[in-house]
Design a protein around this motif. Structure first.
Motif, short mmCIF file in Angstrom:
data_model
loop_
_atom_site.label_atom_id
_atom_site.label_comp_id
_atom_site.label_asym_id
_atom_site.label_seq_id
_atom_site.Cartn_x
_atom_site.Cartn_y
_atom_site.Cartn_z
N ASN A 1 -18.33 3.79 -0.24
CA ASN A 1 -18.58 3.04 -1.46
C ASN A 1 -19.37 3.91 -2.44
O ASN A 1 -19.99 4.91 -2.05
N TYR B 1 -10.42 5.07 -0.56
CA TYR B 1 -11.16 3.82 -0.75
C TYR B 1 -11.71 3.35 0.59
O TYR B 1 -11.00 3.37 1.60
N SER C 1 -12.09 0.46 1.58
CA SER C 1 -11.35 -0.72 2.02
C SER C 1 -9.99 -0.37 2.62
O SER C 1 -9.29 -1.25 3.14
N THR C 2 -9.60 0.90 2.55
CA THR C 2 -8.31 1.33 3.08
C THR C 2 -8.28 1.17 4.60
O THR C 2 -9.24 1.50 5.29
N ASN C 3 -7.16 0.64 5.12
CA ASN C 3 -7.07 0.43 6.56
C ASN C 3 -6.88 1.74 7.31
O ASN C 3 -6.66 2.80 6.71
N GLN D 1 -16.22 3.43 8.87
CA GLN D 1 -15.31 4.43 8.31
C GLN D 1 -15.01 5.52 9.34
O GLN D 1 -13.87 6.01 9.42
N ASP E 1 -7.67 -11.39 -3.47
CA ASP E 1 -8.76 -10.47 -3.17
C ASP E 1 -8.23 -9.18 -2.56
O ASP E 1 -7.03 -9.04 -2.29
N ILE E 2 -9.12 -8.24 -2.36
CA ILE E 2 -8.77 -6.95 -1.78
C ILE E 2 -8.44 -7.11 -0.30
O ILE E 2 -7.52 -6.49 0.22
N GLU E 3 -9.19 -7.98 0.39
CA GLU E 3 -9.07 -8.10 1.85
C GLU E 3 -7.67 -8.52 2.28
O GLU E 3 -7.17 -8.07 3.29
N PRO F 1 -8.32 -1.69 -4.81
CA PRO F 1 -9.79 -1.56 -4.86
C PRO F 1 -10.34 -1.51 -6.29
O PRO F 1 -11.50 -1.80 -6.50
#
Length: 627
Positions: free
Chosen positions: A82, A105, A107-109, A132, A592-594, A600
């Motif tokens: 972040n 990002y 949030s990337t899987n 991460q 949402d992002i999730e 993102p």
């Protein structure tokens, strides 16, 4: 004073060079502020500062540490974290080592993180924390090029394999200090050897339509951007910028380049849930954001006014109308006469509204905000005019990852809501026969990493970049983006519709709408999916006999359906018949992002949302015909 043309033409080959020049010029000036959470876990954050000299000491240590790990010029070093001061220092360390940053990002899987690390050939990964690190460790066997992971937050991020694959940021810096004792000129020499066309950054597109593509941006792109931002003159060395945008996105990344060349203070905190809390603490003079943030602020203000009772809500509605009228009139007069004047009667109403509403809004932003830059997606003009009239100047800009983010921006005092401003100095622009905006200049990418055919689709041999956006240029150079070439939809009766235009109108009218998706491609009429802002609709429910009902129950309630139906009718009144929304459905949750609905950078992933809610879409068209 050096003119802008000379400033750009005489730019150094890299931002790393600019960084060394900035440190030499103002070593003791404050460069960064960053929050430190309380040890007790409760209470307000304490904000600490780094001078340019102290920042440089850490950057040198990180750069030398990477050299000690064996990283060589133009090899990729990935960053999955972040927005934080550590992100910026690590990025500068990569550049000063002569390597290139790959952005990921947080949030990337794990699957897509592994794809980016492998596709880029990244040698080292800076990971924010154990979460991460786990993504990389899970796919380590598929990442033979990845020789080390450096973790910002060491708690729980252990070197489980015992082979030195994982080390902390502090350990890397310690190695760098030792390396510099043996090779004191290593960093200065590495920066001095950089050339304009060397790869500086691989920024992966956010993947709204499939696998992300790595955009190759050379050192010269960032050096040019830094000088062009300085030349525009929106900021000076006395400004305080609040930086929260994701630095994995090109919009956030370009702000770090501008910061270095201008030399102002950047307060850095990527926690989106802390924005409202941070603003009165940081008291920024300048901030960049995406439209969704301004929409949420507006919805929050409207909802709070409604909670205050009918009289207070009426005052807000009146003040909002005055703000929009005042902004339109003063901007028109600025355009025609060069002076932002308004008739006496309107000035009087505006002064009253300022005491009642606008002043409190400005205080919520810290009381010193000169301007905000909005980018990444289109801002509804109605939202823009409201904030402009309230004294919060939102300067819309425009650019792509493929053009290093900043291609157009509105000028400070003479900005025009609804446009994205003028081209940055040094950038060429032309409008193609079909209306597409084409760009050429130092900020344009070298191409997509390893994708020659995809590159050829958008980048002509003579350097012109096809943006995919439809736009119009005014005689004095202001650009208005009218449509997204790929987002235009054609109904089955042959009518072209811009869903963004309809969606913008709806969000400007309805303070409860968080997101709107207009459907109609290949159909005989338009429909819409509407996501509601949870705090706003809960506030409405409390005042309308529905207090205590959970969000999922509220969105299915007949009363809420009736409320939205009124806004749809109001929007339709201002549209052509073929643009009107004939049916709509309220989504059971916000986007949402999730869930993968938003990137993102908070852009709507239209194909993803349409797939996820396909049954609702088909329900709206079942057995229906255009009347």
């Amino acid at each position: 004073m050096t003119d802008t043309k000379t400033l750009i033409e005489n730019r150094p080959p890299s931002v790393a060079t600019l960084f060394l020049e900035r440190v030499a010029a103002t070593p003791d000036a404050e460069a960064y502020r960053y929050p430190v959470p309380p040890e007790s876990g409760t209470g307000p954050d304490a904000w600490q500062s780094l001078t340019w000299a102290k920042a440089a000491a850490r950057v040198y240590a990180i750069a030398a540490g990477l050299m000690d790990l064996g990283v060589r010029p133009e090899e990729r070093v990935a960053l999955a974290a972040n927005t934080s001061v550590e992100w910026i220092l690590a990025d500068l360390g990569v550049l000063c080592a002569g390597a290139a940053t790959t952005t990921v990002y947080p949030s990337t899987n794990a699957d897509e993180t592994a794809f980016i690390l492998a596709d880029s050939g990244s040698r080292v990964l800076f990971a924010e924390d154990a979460a991460q690190l786990a993504k990389a460790r899970e796919r380590r066997a598929e990442l033979p090029d990845l020789v080390h992971v450096v973790v910002f937050e060491a708690a729980g991020a252990t070197d489980a394999d015992g082979d030195g694959w994982v080390l902390s940021l502090a350990e890397l810096e310690k190695r760098g200090v030792a390396y510099l004792e043996l090779h004191p000129d290593a960093v200065v020499d590495a920066v001095g050897a950089l050339t304009r066309d060397q790869l500086a950054t691989l920024i992966y597109t956010s993947g709204t339509t499939g696998r992300p593509k790595g955009v190759r941006l050379p050192h010269d792109a960032w050096s040019y951007m830094a000088r062009a931002i300085e030349g525009v003159g929106l900021l000076d060395e006395n400004d305080v910028q609040y930086l929260w945008l994701p630095l994995a996105h090109v919009f956030g990344k370009v702000l770090t380049a501008g910061h270095i060349t201008v030399g102002h203070v950047s307060a850095v905190d990527g926690r989106v849930d802390k924005i409202v809390e941070n603003l009165p603490v940081v008291r920024p003079t300048y901030m960049a954001a995406v439209p969704r943030i301004f929409e949420k602020v507006y919805n929050g203000i409207a909802a709070k006014a409604r909670e205050g009772g009918p009289a207070k809500y009426k005052i807000f509605q009146w003040a909002a109308g005055v703000a929009r009228e005042y902004a339109r009139v003063t901007q028109r007069n600025m355009r025609l006469t060069g002076s932002a004047t308004a008739p006496l009667a309107l000035r009087s109403k505006h002064a009253v509204a300022d005491r009642l509403v606008y002043g409190k809004l400005r205080e919520a932003f810290g009381g010193r905000l000169r301007a905000c830059v909005s980018g990444s997606a289109a801002l509804s003009p109605e939202i823009g005019y409201f904030f402009a009239g309230a004294g919060i100047h939102i300067l819309e800009g425009y650019g792509l990852t493929e053009s290093s983010a900043a291609s157009f921006v509105n000028p400070g005092e003479a900005y025009r809501t609804g446009t994205v401003g003028k081209a940055l100095p040094g950038l060429e622009v032309r409008i193609a026969e079909d209306g597409e905006v084409l760009l050429r200049g130092p900020g344009v990418m070298q191409g997509y990493h390893g994708l020659a055919e995809k590159t050829a689709e958008v980048l002509e041999p003579d350097g012109w970049l096809h943006t995919g956006d439809i736009g119009e240029l005014s005689p004095d150079g202001f650009l208005t983006i009218t449509d997204r070439k790929k987002d235009l939809i054609k109904t089955s009766v042959g009518k072209y519709i811009s869903p963004v235009e309809v969606e913008g109108r709806f969000k400007a009218l309805c303070p409860y709408a968080s997101a709107v998706l207009v459907i109609g491609a290949g159909r005989n009429f338009c429909t819409a999916l509407v996501a509601l802002d949870e705090p706003a609709i809960l506030g409405w429910a409390a005042e309308n006999g529905l207090a205590g009902r959970p969000y999922a129950e509220l969105v299915a309630a007949a009363e809420v359906r009736s409320l939205m139906d009124g806004y749809v009718t109001e929007v339709n009144d201002g549209l052509q018949r073929w643009q009107q929304v004939k049916q709509f459905r309220i989504l059971p949750r916000d986007l949402d992002i999730e869930h993968g609905d938003l990137t993102p950078s908070l852009k709507l992933k239209r194909p993803v949302v349409e797939r996820q809610f396909a049954p609702l879409i088909e329900e709206m068209y079942a057995g229906s015909h255009e009347s």
